[in-house]
Write an enzyme that holds these catalytic residues in place. Sequence first.
Site, short mmCIF file in Angstrom:
data_model
loop_
_atom_site.label_atom_id
_atom_site.label_comp_id
_atom_site.label_asym_id
_atom_site.label_seq_id
_atom_site.Cartn_x
_atom_site.Cartn_y
_atom_site.Cartn_z
N ARG A 1 -1.16 -33.00 123.77
CA ARG A 1 -0.61 -31.64 123.77
C ARG A 1 -1.41 -30.65 123.72
O ARG A 1 -2.63 -30.83 123.61
CB ARG A 1 0.53 -31.47 122.49
CG ARG A 1 -0.24 -31.66 121.03
CD ARG A 1 0.73 -31.43 120.02
NE ARG A 1 0.25 -31.90 118.66
CZ ARG A 1 0.76 -31.54 117.70
NH1 ARG A 1 1.93 -31.51 117.51
NH2 ARG A 1 0.15 -32.05 116.45
N GLU B 1 6.36 -26.44 107.84
CA GLU B 1 6.48 -27.89 107.99
C GLU B 1 5.81 -28.31 106.62
O GLU B 1 4.67 -27.74 106.42
CB GLU B 1 5.37 -28.33 109.04
CG GLU B 1 5.98 -28.19 110.42
CD GLU B 1 4.98 -28.44 111.59
OE1 GLU B 1 4.09 -29.28 111.10
OE2 GLU B 1 5.09 -28.10 113.09
N ASN C 1 3.81 -23.41 118.87
CA ASN C 1 3.48 -24.54 117.72
C ASN C 1 1.78 -24.30 117.26
O ASN C 1 0.96 -24.83 117.88
CB ASN C 1 4.02 -25.73 118.03
CG ASN C 1 4.02 -26.40 116.55
OD1 ASN C 1 4.80 -26.31 115.86
ND2 ASN C 1 3.20 -27.62 116.64
N GLU C 2 1.67 -23.98 116.03
CA GLU C 2 0.34 -24.08 115.56
C GLU C 2 -0.70 -23.68 116.75
O GLU C 2 -1.48 -24.49 117.39
CB GLU C 2 0.00 -25.40 115.18
CG GLU C 2 0.72 -25.82 113.93
CD GLU C 2 0.55 -27.17 113.08
OE1 GLU C 2 -0.08 -28.00 113.85
OE2 GLU C 2 0.62 -27.23 112.06
N GLU D 1 3.62 -40.22 116.92
CA GLU D 1 3.71 -39.60 115.52
C GLU D 1 4.57 -40.39 114.92
O GLU D 1 5.57 -40.17 114.17
CB GLU D 1 3.89 -38.14 115.38
CG GLU D 1 2.74 -37.13 116.07
CD GLU D 1 2.65 -36.05 114.97
OE1 GLU D 1 1.53 -35.86 114.36
OE2 GLU D 1 3.59 -35.28 115.24
N LYS D 2 5.16 -41.68 115.56
CA LYS D 2 6.06 -42.53 115.05
C LYS D 2 5.72 -43.19 113.65
O LYS D 2 6.71 -43.64 112.76
CB LYS D 2 6.33 -43.79 116.03
CG LYS D 2 5.05 -44.76 116.02
CD LYS D 2 5.48 -45.88 117.32
CE LYS D 2 4.35 -46.68 117.55
NZ LYS D 2 3.11 -46.08 118.15
N HIS E 1 4.46 -41.14 111.20
CA HIS E 1 4.73 -39.93 110.37
C HIS E 1 5.93 -39.84 109.76
O HIS E 1 6.67 -40.27 110.39
CB HIS E 1 4.26 -38.74 111.27
CG HIS E 1 4.08 -37.45 110.42
ND1 HIS E 1 4.93 -36.93 109.70
CD2 HIS E 1 2.82 -36.91 110.25
CE1 HIS E 1 4.31 -35.82 109.12
NE2 HIS E 1 3.38 -35.77 109.45
N TRP F 1 -2.28 -39.51 110.55
CA TRP F 1 -3.84 -38.91 110.90
C TRP F 1 -4.82 -38.70 110.04
O TRP F 1 -5.76 -38.22 110.37
CB TRP F 1 -3.34 -37.45 111.82
CG TRP F 1 -2.54 -36.68 111.09
CD1 TRP F 1 -1.29 -36.40 111.48
CD2 TRP F 1 -2.77 -35.61 110.03
NE1 TRP F 1 -0.83 -35.21 110.78
CE2 TRP F 1 -1.63 -34.87 109.98
CE3 TRP F 1 -3.84 -35.36 109.25
CZ2 TRP F 1 -1.52 -33.98 108.80
CZ3 TRP F 1 -4.01 -34.27 108.28
CH2 TRP F 1 -2.64 -33.47 108.05
C1 GAL Z 1 1.66 -30.51 112.85
C2 GAL Z 1 2.45 -30.28 114.01
C3 GAL Z 1 3.64 -30.89 114.10
C4 GAL Z 1 3.26 -32.65 113.79
C5 GAL Z 1 2.80 -32.34 112.40
C6 GAL Z 1 2.65 -33.96 111.80
O1 GAL Z 1 0.34 -30.06 113.05
O2 GAL Z 1 2.86 -28.74 114.26
O3 GAL Z 1 4.10 -30.97 115.40
O4 GAL Z 1 2.45 -32.87 114.73
O5 GAL Z 1 1.54 -31.90 112.33
O6 GAL Z 1 1.19 -34.48 112.35
#
Ligand code: GAL
Length: 643
Positions: A107, A303, A145-146, A352-353, A355, A311
């Site tokens: 991304r 979030e 986003n971010e 991100e499965k 997460h 990660w």
């Molecule tokens: C943030 C991001 C989300 C998701 C989350 C968990 O940095 O905005 O889309 O990736 O981390 O890793």
Amino acid sequence: MPDVIAYGGDWNPEQWPEETWEQDVALMREAGVNRVSLGIFSWSLLEPVEGVFEFGWLDRAMDLLAVNGIRANLATPTASPPPWFADTYPEALPVDADGRRLYHGSRQAFCPSSPIYKEKALRIAEQVALRYRDHPALALWHVHNEYGCHNARCYCDASAAAFRAWLRSRYASLDELNDAWGTAFWSQHYSDWAQILPPRATPSFVNPGQLLDFRRFSSDALVELYLAERELLKQITPGVPATTNLMAGAHWDMDCWAFAAELDVVSTDHYLIGARAEPHIDLAFAADYARSLNGGRPWLLMEHSTSAVNWQQPRNLAKAPGELRRNSLAHLARGADGIMFFQWRQSRAGAEKWHSAMLPHAGPDTKIFREVKALGAELAGLADVAGSRVEAEVALLIDHSSVWAQDHPAQPSSELDPVEEAKRWHAALWRAGITCDIAHPEGDLSGYRLVLVPQLYLVSDAGAANLEEFARRGGVVLVGPYSGIVDEHDRVRLGGYPGAWRDLLGVTVEEFFPLAEPIRLASGATGRLWSEAARVTTAKVLDTYASGEPAWTRNEFGDGVAHYLTTLLDDAALAGVIGTVCGEAGVEPAAGTVPGVEVVRRTRADGGSFLFAINHTGEDATVTTRDGRTVTVAAGDAVVVPG
Ligand code: GAL
């Protein structure tokens, strides 16, 4: 902001068959979810082929939310351009300092200065805005986003051209730039603007002024992208507020102050670093920062995670029972009026499965979903907290330019870390039950009693004068070492360190002596990593090295007082010094403190207040309120009481 606490998470229905959606919203209602963020990574589905738009699935998702009384932070999906974009416009892909082009397949694969990226991003944002401008589910624009999470700096030719344009607007002439960057050194004098490049890989250290300006430019380029989207959204939906989720306290590439000034409400993301000692104190720093960025007003936690992330290699720690609740209430305590997660339903596929999410792979009959439901009910019961404010009497100064300048690799010591030092000072306040704001050096300090400056290597003339003025008018100041050293161009302030504040501190420093080993001070405290050969001019010495040179000084200045430390004190000694300056400034804790129990107060406009006490320990604790009542907080529990 809503008059209840916003609760929910990123909902990514496009990852699931539509049969799942009914179950999603039914479970959202069961969990008390009233807000979701939607469509963040949906560009490639909304515009599967360039110029061809397909909104059917998003129409149905928005309608389903509206029918169920759930509102949306609707995204402009510009954080992840589709594969067709990279394929058609490869020149818009980002390039790193070594000249490597980065491809699509994850991304944020775009150059922030690419004109074609901007054009295509604005077109999809416009389509989304026109389509949903009157939709009843639309509550807030979640722009992008971010920003800069993965592509904060690009070194391509388009970035080089944009950097030059940015420099031309900052410097009146090339002479001025040469002077600011000190290009007489190492034969770097520029005779034409066209010779200036981004700080690409070089044989040795790159010019510090060039590096610093490039970081400023790169941050500004992202703010500009935000502004372009926001202006478009304002034209189409003037009444709908807009935000973008910052990464305050965690990611230092973007100047949060510059972004925050342009947001209708500050929103931020925070991920607990499980491997950190006392990660909940790091959380408090991020939350205090978010509130400060929003001028003390309530903000939105866009979030965080219900449990593990995927990660923090090598080990991603799951949250213990109750930790999700403590984390959420700690954000609430520090001024959040919305508690949201990444993400609603845990992905089956994709990067991100692993997460965590609000609804895990195992389904609703799980520890996580039970905790999510309980939290939803609890937040609904705390609706009165919405709109109340956290009032801080202490400010801690931090500035991105200073962090960036100190990041240049040619420093007296690479072991000094201004962000970690700021967090260590903040942690001392946390333990003392004292809430502080994070402030910009040039910000309004008049409402504070005490200003802490843990490590502000770079300070502008205006920032330097601002702190002096604060002390002159009766404020108490504590400055840590390696502060006030250079001007806004990273040029040394001459005549003895710290050039910006010799008068304020009543001290002059001739030379730095980084320490290989900790050393003992006269008081018995330990100094680490750093020491300075200082001489007092008007200050009094409160602690010394074995040599007799000052380690801690105190200077009366105007109606106020300025303390200075010439070394990094051990945690206990630092807490002692901070306790002393809090005492001098008349700063009080929110309640009587118990180790490991977080205490914070939110106050309503009508004077009513809520004391949050969050017990991060395994032992029951009793907290004494300011008016002498006792409140028991069981191990791992949190309470919110009047007071
Ligand atoms: C943030 C991001 C989300 C998701 C989350 C968990 O940095 O905005 O889309 O990736 O981390 O890793």
